[in-house]
Design a protein around this motif. Structure first.
Motif, short mmCIF file in Angstrom:
data_model
loop_
_atom_site.label_atom_id
_atom_site.label_comp_id
_atom_site.label_asym_id
_atom_site.label_seq_id
_atom_site.Cartn_x
_atom_site.Cartn_y
_atom_site.Cartn_z
N TRP A 1 1.76 10.66 -3.80
CA TRP A 1 2.65 11.77 -3.46
C TRP A 1 3.43 12.25 -4.70
N LYS A 2 3.94 11.31 -5.50
CA LYS A 2 4.68 11.68 -6.70
C LYS A 2 3.80 12.43 -7.70
N ASN A 3 2.51 12.11 -7.68
CA ASN A 3 1.56 12.74 -8.61
C ASN A 3 0.85 13.94 -8.00
N PHE A 4 1.40 14.45 -6.89
CA PHE A 4 0.88 15.65 -6.21
C PHE A 4 -0.56 15.46 -5.72
N ASP A 5 -0.92 14.23 -5.45
CA ASP A 5 -2.19 13.94 -4.80
C ASP A 5 -1.88 13.70 -3.33
N ASN A 6 -2.14 14.69 -2.50
CA ASN A 6 -1.70 14.63 -1.11
C ASN A 6 -2.76 14.17 -0.13
N GLU A 7 -3.86 13.64 -0.64
CA GLU A 7 -4.92 13.17 0.25
C GLU A 7 -4.79 11.67 0.50
N LEU A 8 -5.18 11.27 1.70
CA LEU A 8 -5.15 9.86 2.07
C LEU A 8 -6.34 9.59 2.98
N SER A 9 -7.09 8.56 2.66
CA SER A 9 -8.28 8.26 3.46
C SER A 9 -8.45 6.76 3.64
N THR A 10 -9.35 6.38 4.53
CA THR A 10 -9.63 4.97 4.73
C THR A 10 -10.15 4.33 3.45
N TYR A 11 -10.81 5.13 2.62
CA TYR A 11 -11.32 4.60 1.35
C TYR A 11 -10.18 4.11 0.47
N ASP A 12 -9.04 4.82 0.49
CA ASP A 12 -7.90 4.42 -0.32
C ASP A 12 -7.44 3.01 0.04
N PHE A 13 -7.38 2.73 1.34
CA PHE A 13 -6.92 1.41 1.77
C PHE A 13 -7.99 0.36 1.49
N LYS A 14 -9.23 0.71 1.71
CA LYS A 14 -10.33 -0.22 1.45
C LYS A 14 -10.37 -0.60 -0.03
N TYR A 15 -10.21 0.38 -0.90
CA TYR A 15 -10.20 0.13 -2.35
C TYR A 15 -8.99 -0.72 -2.73
N PHE A 16 -7.85 -0.43 -2.10
CA PHE A 16 -6.62 -1.18 -2.36
C PHE A 16 -6.80 -2.65 -1.99
N PHE B 1 0.84 -1.20 0.00
CA PHE B 1 0.00 0.00 0.00
C PHE B 1 0.87 1.25 0.00
N ALA B 2 1.94 1.23 0.80
CA ALA B 2 2.86 2.37 0.86
C ALA B 2 3.52 2.63 -0.48
N LEU B 3 3.99 1.58 -1.13
CA LEU B 3 4.74 1.73 -2.37
C LEU B 3 3.85 1.93 -3.59
N GLU B 4 2.75 1.21 -3.63
CA GLU B 4 1.91 1.23 -4.83
C GLU B 4 0.85 2.33 -4.82
N VAL B 5 0.45 2.76 -3.64
CA VAL B 5 -0.60 3.78 -3.56
C VAL B 5 -0.08 5.09 -2.98
N VAL B 6 0.41 5.05 -1.74
CA VAL B 6 0.79 6.29 -1.06
C VAL B 6 1.94 7.00 -1.78
N PHE B 7 3.00 6.28 -2.10
CA PHE B 7 4.15 6.89 -2.77
C PHE B 7 3.76 7.44 -4.14
N ASN B 8 2.95 6.69 -4.87
CA ASN B 8 2.53 7.16 -6.19
C ASN B 8 1.61 8.37 -6.10
N PHE C 1 1.54 11.16 6.82
CA PHE C 1 0.30 11.91 6.58
C PHE C 1 0.01 12.77 7.79
N LYS C 2 0.23 14.07 7.65
CA LYS C 2 0.00 14.97 8.77
C LYS C 2 -0.61 16.28 8.27
N GLU C 3 -1.42 16.87 9.13
CA GLU C 3 -2.14 18.10 8.77
C GLU C 3 -2.89 17.90 7.45
N ASP C 4 -3.48 16.70 7.33
CA ASP C 4 -4.33 16.35 6.19
C ASP C 4 -3.62 16.35 4.84
N LYS C 5 -2.32 16.09 4.84
CA LYS C 5 -1.63 15.96 3.55
C LYS C 5 -0.41 15.04 3.69
#
Length: 201
Positions: free
Chosen positions: A112-127, A103-110, A162-166
């Motif tokens: 961040w690289k694509n300037f999408d700074n949001e992270l939610s429980t939905y992201d992990f659920k979808y993953f 999840f860290a490498l395939e979702v979160v890191f990607n 992930f801090k201060e919502d980004k």
């Protein structure tokens, strides 16, 4: 994305980073080599949780995570700054739970690289839905699925990814950076949004 038949360990809801608990626990390890060889055990009483059942559950979780670390991480732990300590605990999580690493490498890191700074429980659920078979997904209740997603995201919050919502790069000391590379753990750097993986040979 193709579903994998890999059996993921999803038993990580005993706690997120467990930083405060880990401080007490690691301080109580007198001989790290013996501990990692299962020749020394830390008593659950060193944990400050009120309920005995909770102490035992957290002890079991910490044992599972910490015993996946190289001895040098534990030996140096108390000498490092708090941020480095949290990173080591997150490394232990990633070494224990491949689903968190992926999840860290395939979702979160990607993201961040694509300037999408949001992270939610939905992201992990979808993953999870992309990784588990339909049968595996159906075996998990909606409540458990939410709990898994909640704890997973909290891990990233606790370590500072992930801090201060980004999403944000976690800065580590040169000492820990060198230790990670020396121990063959440079692969972990993108997990804390640090792309500095050169000179890893």
């Amino acid at each position: 994305m193709m579903k994998t038949e890999m059996k993921y360990n999803l038993a990580f809801t005993a706690g997120a980073l467990l930083y405060n608990e880990s401080l007490h626990f690691i301080q109580a390890i007198d001989h790290t080599e013996d501990y990692l060889k299962n020749e020394f055990s830390v008593h659950s009483d060193v944990l400050v949780n009120n309920a005995e059942s909770s102490r035992k559950r957290i002890k079991s979780e910490l044992d599972k995570r910490l015993k996946n670390l190289d001895v040098d991480y534990l030996n140096k732990f108390s000498l490092l700054i708090e941020q480095d300590q949290k990173v080591i605990l997150f490394l232990a999580i990633c070494k224990t739970y491949s689903i968190i690493t992926e999840f860290a490498l395939e979702v979160v890191f990607n993201k961040w690289k694509n300037f999408d700074n949001e992270l939610s429980t939905y992201d992990f659920k979808y993953f999870l839905s992309s990784k588990l078979s339909e049968e595996q997904l159906n075996s998990i209740s909606e409540h458990s699925l939410y709990k898994l997603s909640q704890v997973a995201v909290k891990m990233f919050k606790d370590v500072g990814v992930f801090k201060e919502d980004k999403l944000s790069t976690v800065h580590i000391s040169d000492e820990l950076d060198e230790l990670l590379k020396t121990k063959g753990d440079a692969w972990f750097l993108p997990c804390i949004l640090n792309p500095n993986v050169e000179d890893t040979e």
